[in-house]
Design a protein around this motif. Structure first.
Motif, mmCIF file in Angstrom:
data_model
loop_
_atom_site.group_PDB
_atom_site.id
_atom_site.type_symbol
_atom_site.label_atom_id
_atom_site.label_comp_id
_atom_site.label_asym_id
_atom_site.label_seq_id
_atom_site.Cartn_x
_atom_site.Cartn_y
_atom_site.Cartn_z
ATOM 1 N N UNK A 20 -23.073 35.216 -45.585
ATOM 2 C CA UNK A 20 -24.565 34.718 -45.660
ATOM 3 C C UNK A 20 -24.608 33.276 -45.650
ATOM 4 N N UNK A 21 -25.097 32.697 -44.799
ATOM 5 C CA UNK A 21 -25.514 31.140 -44.604
ATOM 6 C C UNK A 21 -26.888 30.795 -44.900
ATOM 7 N N UNK A 22 -27.052 30.153 -45.920
ATOM 8 C CA UNK A 22 -28.313 29.622 -46.279
ATOM 9 C C UNK A 22 -28.612 27.948 -45.956
ATOM 10 N N UNK A 23 -29.394 27.830 -45.117
ATOM 11 C CA UNK A 23 -29.583 26.551 -44.762
ATOM 12 C C UNK A 23 -31.193 26.140 -44.764
ATOM 13 N N UNK A 24 -31.579 25.113 -44.508
ATOM 14 C CA UNK A 24 -33.153 24.525 -44.409
ATOM 15 C C UNK A 24 -33.435 23.933 -43.513
ATOM 16 N N UNK A 25 -34.557 24.570 -42.558
ATOM 17 C CA UNK A 25 -34.840 24.159 -41.456
ATOM 18 C C UNK A 25 -33.977 24.399 -40.233
ATOM 19 N N UNK A 26 -34.312 24.046 -39.187
ATOM 20 C CA UNK A 26 -33.695 24.121 -37.710
ATOM 21 C C UNK A 26 -32.415 23.874 -37.898
ATOM 22 N N UNK A 27 -31.543 24.791 -37.318
ATOM 23 C CA UNK A 27 -29.930 24.454 -37.038
ATOM 24 C C UNK A 27 -29.939 23.156 -36.217
ATOM 25 N N UNK A 28 -29.018 22.583 -36.076
ATOM 26 C CA UNK A 28 -28.712 20.945 -35.614
ATOM 27 C C UNK A 28 -28.039 21.479 -34.385
ATOM 28 N N UNK A 29 -28.131 21.798 -33.298
ATOM 29 C CA UNK A 29 -27.460 22.170 -32.218
ATOM 30 C C UNK A 29 -26.153 21.241 -31.723
ATOM 31 N N UNK A 30 -25.050 21.659 -31.599
ATOM 32 C CA UNK A 30 -24.005 20.905 -31.152
ATOM 33 C C UNK A 30 -23.435 19.890 -32.253
ATOM 34 N N UNK A 31 -23.762 20.266 -33.480
ATOM 35 C CA UNK A 31 -23.199 19.419 -34.797
ATOM 36 C C UNK A 31 -23.268 20.177 -35.889
ATOM 37 N N UNK A 33 -24.711 21.597 -39.564
ATOM 38 C CA UNK A 33 -25.866 21.861 -40.385
ATOM 39 C C UNK A 33 -25.556 22.026 -41.692
ATOM 40 N N UNK A 34 -25.961 21.517 -42.832
ATOM 41 C CA UNK A 34 -25.504 21.960 -44.320
ATOM 42 C C UNK A 34 -26.019 23.136 -44.638
ATOM 43 N N UNK A 35 -25.130 23.833 -45.014
ATOM 44 C CA UNK A 35 -25.790 25.308 -45.712
ATOM 45 C C UNK A 35 -24.747 25.684 -46.809
ATOM 46 N N UNK A 36 -25.405 26.702 -47.694
ATOM 47 C CA UNK A 36 -24.502 27.226 -48.637
ATOM 48 C C UNK A 36 -24.168 28.545 -48.163
ATOM 49 N N UNK A 37 -22.764 29.034 -48.301
ATOM 50 C CA UNK A 37 -22.015 30.166 -47.527
ATOM 51 C C UNK A 37 -21.371 30.829 -48.399
ATOM 52 N N UNK A 38 -21.643 32.165 -48.436
ATOM 53 C CA UNK A 38 -20.687 33.096 -49.298
ATOM 54 C C UNK A 38 -20.262 34.198 -48.395
ATOM 55 N N UNK A 39 -19.546 34.945 -48.745
ATOM 56 C CA UNK A 39 -18.936 36.245 -48.295
ATOM 57 C C UNK A 39 -18.895 37.307 -49.105
ATOM 58 N N UNK A 40 -19.791 38.536 -48.769
ATOM 59 C CA UNK A 40 -20.115 39.353 -49.726
ATOM 60 C C UNK A 40 -20.119 40.842 -48.909
ATOM 61 N N UNK A 41 -19.926 41.826 -49.596
ATOM 62 C CA UNK A 41 -19.790 43.294 -48.875
ATOM 63 C C UNK A 41 -21.283 43.601 -48.678
ATOM 64 N N UNK A 42 -21.511 44.024 -47.513
ATOM 65 C CA UNK A 42 -22.820 44.504 -47.020
ATOM 66 C C UNK A 42 -22.804 45.762 -46.110
ATOM 67 N N UNK A 43 -23.797 46.053 -45.462
ATOM 68 C CA UNK A 43 -23.779 47.189 -44.670
ATOM 69 C C UNK A 43 -25.067 47.936 -44.974
ATOM 70 N N UNK A 44 -26.017 48.233 -44.101
ATOM 71 C CA UNK A 44 -27.351 48.851 -44.620
ATOM 72 C C UNK A 44 -27.017 50.218 -45.364
ATOM 73 N N UNK A 45 -26.002 51.124 -44.897
ATOM 74 C CA UNK A 45 -25.770 52.220 -45.543
ATOM 75 C C UNK A 45 -25.291 52.065 -46.642
#
Length: 308
Positions: A20-31, A33-45
């Protein structure tokens, strides 16, 4: 369709690793983008199963397929959530992975990059009618419909559940994948399902109708019960071509990450029905769970100890 109080829930579906990468506003293409990133267990089921356990369902089992590289991590997370894992190890494909891009400047709107991995390989060889022993409700994640082996499992599971009188629910899971599969094909494959739980977008796509109530009413001519999830607009229940219940969403909800909100709704809805609640009470529980989910990062509820 009459739920049996105290009966178990079996969820068949996807188990994935969410980045999960939480960012604010449009992604900066080609460079960068500041984000808060976490790896968590998921899957809809897996998420549905965990939220059902969190909502008070005391006997929840999840059948899914994962890669060996992360099987123990996913199993431990499910147990901590109160779910009994029945994970099939795949020696050829890794566990599915999803990159969730969450734009905090746009109501926590999500964009997914999905590699389904081992999830796509679950099939009828992983199923047997005996998996329904002690089960009072079967939920099939909509992602099963998007692979040939998953569709074969759906056919077998629905057949066996109907033979035992076990209610079956499903959610279409992804409007994007649904378009690729084709709505007519999905509806044909879902024949025999008792409860359809689509999002607003999925309901509109399946019914060819714009509003959630119109779409739900139309779809309930095909399924005994249709519960349409409409996010901040709450949810509605349709039966026999008529909307029977309308439930508003909780007010003053703080949205951090909308990943898994629909899964939370579905899990709590099923748990309430298994406890004997009426449809309105079950939908209220679903809306509350969805509101809780959007205030958390990732698609799972807070952890608790559960069965082993």
């Amino acid at each position: 369709m009459r739920p049996v109080a105290g009966s178990g829930l079996l969820v068949v579906g996807d188990v994935v690793t969410d980045v999960v990468a939480r960012h604010r506003g449009a992604l900066a293409a080609g460079t960068d983008t500041v984000a808060a990133i976490r790896t968590v267990p998921g899957g809809a089921g897996a998420n549905v199963a965990c939220w059902a356990a969190h909502a008070g369902c005391r006997d929840v089992t999840l059948l899914g397929r994962v890669g060996a590289e992360s099987a123990r991590w996913h199993e431990a997370a499910l147990v901590a959530a109160g779910v009994r894992p029945r994970l099939v190890l795949d020696d050829e494909a890794p566990t599915g992975a999803v990159i969730c891009l969450v734009d905090e400047a746009d109501g926590a709107e999500r964009t997914f990059l999905t590699d389904s991995g081992a999830c796509l390989r679950i099939g009828p060889e992983d199923w047997s009618a005996g998996r329904l022993d002690g089960v009072g409700w079967l939920h099939l994640s909509g992602y099963l419909f998007f692979s040939a082996t998953g569709r074969a499992l759906v056919t077998a599971a629905v057949r066996d559940a109907r033979a035992r009188g076990v209610p079956v629910s499903t959610d279409p899971a992804s409007a994007g994948f649904l378009r690729e599969l084709g709505t007519a094909r999905f509806l044909a494959l879902a024949d025999g399902v008792d409860v359809l739980v689509p999002s607003r977008a999925e309901a509109a796509l399946l019914a060819g109708a714009a509003g959630p109530e119109e779409a739900g009413a139309k779809l309930s001519g095909r399924f005994p019960v249709v519960v349409v999830k409409a996010g901040p607009d709450g949810a509605c229940v349709a039966r026999g071509g008529v909307v029977r219940e309308r439930v508003p969403a909780p007010s003053d909800v703080v949205v951090r990450d909308s990943t898994g909100a629909g899964d939370a709704f579905t899990g709590a809805l099923i748990a309430a029905r298994l406890c004997g609640d009426g449809w309105r009470e079950a939908v209220v529980a679903g809306c509350r769970a969805g509101a809780t989910a959007v205030g958390r990062v990732g698609g799972r509820p807070p952890e608790r100890r559960g069965p082993t």
